[in-house]
Write a protein that holds these residues in place. Structure first.
Motif, mmCIF file in Angstrom:
data_model
loop_
_atom_site.group_PDB
_atom_site.id
_atom_site.type_symbol
_atom_site.label_atom_id
_atom_site.label_comp_id
_atom_site.label_asym_id
_atom_site.label_seq_id
_atom_site.Cartn_x
_atom_site.Cartn_y
_atom_site.Cartn_z
ATOM 1 N N PHE A 99 46.451 -25.965 -8.773
ATOM 2 C CA PHE A 99 47.905 -26.355 -8.849
ATOM 3 C C PHE A 99 48.138 -27.601 -7.875
ATOM 4 C CE2 PHE A 99 48.884 -23.063 -11.472
ATOM 5 C CZ PHE A 99 50.155 -23.531 -12.333
ATOM 6 N N LEU A 215 56.185 -27.242 -11.839
ATOM 7 C CA LEU A 215 54.986 -26.674 -11.355
ATOM 8 C C LEU A 215 54.988 -25.658 -10.234
ATOM 9 C CD1 LEU A 215 52.368 -29.680 -11.900
ATOM 10 C CD2 LEU A 215 52.626 -27.803 -13.386
ATOM 11 N N GLU A 219 53.677 -22.005 -10.299
ATOM 12 C CA GLU A 219 52.769 -21.429 -9.328
ATOM 13 C C GLU A 219 53.328 -20.087 -8.610
ATOM 14 O OE1 GLU A 219 50.167 -23.371 -5.710
ATOM 15 O OE2 GLU A 219 52.031 -24.333 -6.364
#
Length: 224
Positions: A99, A215, A219
């Protein structure tokens, strides 16, 4: 006094080095066919076995591709060869690191997509966002891949494909989990729409920020 022994070099190794130097210098281009074995023998003043051994070594390095009955061709660059393939699933720490890579990589991709996108790219993105029949994992993957294509950089596309393959099992499980929560599905859809709008409006700075925000959100959900 430490004295290194003088190394003798096989003829085939010298031929291999010469061919590599010619590829680096641009004398041979990616996708181009190498001269025949006989032509290489004449070119370097060596025997056929030396040339054949050199080509075998270059093939093993992934520099040339030998096609039966056709000859040896210079390989195209493929960044996925930089990574060793593995049948092991990534660990929790691996996911976190992936990530980190995604945030660095895809924020830049969003910026480049906003700068270079075409009307065709926008149509592709909109079609993915509006397709309710597709599996959520596949739609998510296709959306991020379409952004990479809009950035107009083939190496970035290969990176996205590699990372997505590494994370496939994790992301499939993730989408199975979020299907139970309509509010999460709605938030992710809104984030994708926001990214799309920034690409459409050619707002590079906002595209970067929207991708990072998206993102980070995904995550955090995975960390639960």
């Amino acid at each position: 006094m430490n004295i290194e022994k003088i190394q003798t070099q096989k003829i085939s190794e010298a031929v291999e080095e010469q061919i590599e130097k010619m590829i680096v210098s641009g004398a041979f281009q990616a996708g181009e066919k190498l001269p025949s074995v006989r032509e290489l023998c004449d070119m370097f003043g060596v025997g056929r076995s030396a040339v054949r051994d050199a080509i075998t070594t270059l093939k093993g390095k992934g520099i040339v591709n030998v096609r039966r009955g056709e000859g040896a061709f210079i390989c195209q660059f493929d960044c996925t060869k930089l990574f060793a393939s593995s049948v092991l699933l990534p660990s929790f720490d691996d996911i976190q690191e992936l990530f980190q890579v995604r945030k660095i990589l895809e924020a830049g991709i969003a910026e480049m997509a906003a700068l270079h996108r075409t009307e065709h790219d926008l149509q592709s993105l909109k079609k993915i966002l509006s397709d309710e029949s597709a599996e959520r994992w596949e739609a998510d993957y296709e959306f991020h891949l379409a952004l990479a294509k809009a950035a107009k950089n083939d190496i970035l596309i290969q990176f996205i494909q590699f990372i997505s393959e590494m994370m496939k099992k994790t992301m499939v499980d993730f989408h199975i989990y979020v299907e139970k929560n309509n509010s999460i599905i709605k938030i992710i859809a809104e984030q994708h729409e926001e990214i799309y709008e920034t690409i459409k409006n050619r707002d590079c700075k906002r595209a970067n920020e929207a991708m990072i925000y998206h993102l980070n959100y995904v995550e955090k959900l995975l960390q639960r």
